[in-house]
Motif scaffolding. Sequence first.
Motif, PDB file in Angstrom:
ATOM      1  N   GLU A 181      70.177   2.092 102.128  1.00 36.30           N
ATOM      2  CA  GLU A 181      71.131   0.979 102.195  1.00 36.30           C
ATOM      3  C   GLU A 181      71.752   0.873 103.590  1.00 36.30           C
ATOM      4  O   GLU A 181      71.904  -0.220 104.135  1.00 36.30           O
ATOM      5  CB  GLU A 181      72.219   1.156 101.136  1.00 36.30           C
ATOM      6  N   ALA A 182      72.099   2.011 104.187  1.00 38.46           N
ATOM      7  CA  ALA A 182      72.674   1.998 105.536  1.00 38.46           C
ATOM      8  C   ALA A 182      71.681   1.419 106.534  1.00 38.46           C
ATOM      9  O   ALA A 182      72.041   0.577 107.368  1.00 38.46           O
ATOM     10  CB  ALA A 182      73.084   3.415 105.942  1.00 38.46           C
ATOM     11  N   ILE A 183      70.432   1.834 106.446  1.00 39.74           N
ATOM     12  CA  ILE A 183      69.405   1.335 107.372  1.00 39.74           C
ATOM     13  C   ILE A 183      69.229  -0.172 107.228  1.00 39.74           C
ATOM     14  O   ILE A 183      69.094  -0.891 108.222  1.00 39.74           O
ATOM     15  CB  ILE A 183      68.073   2.085 107.162  1.00 39.74           C
ATOM     16  N   LEU A 184      69.267  -0.668 106.004  1.00 48.09           N
ATOM     17  CA  LEU A 184      69.105  -2.112 105.785  1.00 48.09           C
ATOM     18  C   LEU A 184      70.252  -2.920 106.395  1.00 48.09           C
ATOM     19  O   LEU A 184      70.100  -4.110 106.652  1.00 48.09           O
ATOM     20  CB  LEU A 184      68.971  -2.415 104.294  1.00 48.09           C
ATOM     21  N   ARG A 223      63.087  -1.951 108.039  1.00 45.25           N
ATOM     22  CA  ARG A 223      62.804  -2.158 106.609  1.00 45.25           C
ATOM     23  C   ARG A 223      61.857  -1.088 106.071  1.00 45.25           C
ATOM     24  O   ARG A 223      62.023  -0.581 104.961  1.00 45.25           O
ATOM     25  CB  ARG A 223      62.215  -3.544 106.366  1.00 45.25           C
ATOM     26  N   GLU A 224      60.846  -0.756 106.866  1.00 48.99           N
ATOM     27  CA  GLU A 224      59.895   0.289 106.481  1.00 48.99           C
ATOM     28  C   GLU A 224      60.601   1.650 106.403  1.00 48.99           C
ATOM     29  O   GLU A 224      60.335   2.454 105.505  1.00 48.99           O
ATOM     30  CB  GLU A 224      58.756   0.325 107.501  1.00 48.99           C
ATOM     31  N   ALA A 225      61.501   1.903 107.351  1.00 48.73           N
ATOM     32  CA  ALA A 225      62.272   3.156 107.332  1.00 48.73           C
ATOM     33  C   ALA A 225      63.120   3.245 106.068  1.00 48.73           C
ATOM     34  O   ALA A 225      63.180   4.299 105.428  1.00 48.73           O
ATOM     35  CB  ALA A 225      63.150   3.247 108.581  1.00 48.73           C
ATOM     36  N   ALA A 226      63.759   2.146 105.701  1.00 48.13           N
ATOM     37  CA  ALA A 226      64.575   2.141 104.476  1.00 48.13           C
ATOM     38  C   ALA A 226      63.714   2.455 103.257  1.00 48.13           C
ATOM     39  O   ALA A 226      64.121   3.226 102.374  1.00 48.13           O
ATOM     40  CB  ALA A 226      65.277   0.795 104.310  1.00 48.13           C
ATOM     41  N   ASP A 227      62.515   1.889 103.200  1.00 45.91           N
ATOM     42  CA  ASP A 227      61.607   2.149 102.071  1.00 45.91           C
ATOM     43  C   ASP A 227      61.164   3.609 102.016  1.00 45.91           C
ATOM     44  O   ASP A 227      60.873   4.122 100.940  1.00 45.91           O
ATOM     45  CB  ASP A 227      60.357   1.262 102.165  1.00 45.91           C
ATOM     46  N   ARG A 228      61.087   4.258 103.159  1.00 52.33           N
ATOM     47  CA  ARG A 228      60.593   5.632 103.229  1.00 52.33           C
ATOM     48  C   ARG A 228      61.662   6.669 102.836  1.00 52.33           C
ATOM     49  O   ARG A 228      61.337   7.778 102.452  1.00 52.33           O
ATOM     50  CB  ARG A 228      60.096   5.896 104.654  1.00 52.33           C
TER      51      ARG A 228
END
Length: 167
Positions: free
Chosen positions: A156-159, A143-148
């Motif tokens: 979106e892919a990371i989530l 989630r933190e990676a997606a925010d970054r």
Amino acid sequence: MMQPKPYKIPESVLVVIHTAQYEVLLIERTDKAGFWQSVTGSRDTLQEDLSETARREVQEETGITVAGGSVESGHADGSTVPGANLCDWQLSNVYEIYPVWRHRYAPGVTRNTEHVFGLLVPREIPVTLAPREHTRYQWLPYREAADRCFSPSNAEAILQLPSFMRS
């Protein structure tokens, strides 16, 4: 006389490199400080298979080798993962190419189709960045990676990582 550099093919891969604990590897672009992303890259030729593009880009940008491709195989330093760890998520995004990067494409090309892959790696895998492309890397909870991420399609892919890990 130098050959002009060929235009980029507007079809690319996005590879979400992750651990079994949902940690995601992000890399910072050299040409845009503060722009964090997953591994991305365009096909070299129209004939290049997308999984081969993913293997090549992962190896070029992180030093991680995915076994089973035409990319050189096996390193003694533990930076090779099995080919089965690379998974085509069967997702694609069509997006507007950022104006700052449009000069790399043929005149009039404004959109790119990006195909999403996941790559499961051990957390302790060595990462060796391509210094011309990336300056730093970090492992973050998904989630933190997606925010970054600066790219909405990357975020979106990371989530979606947990749903692909369960299947």
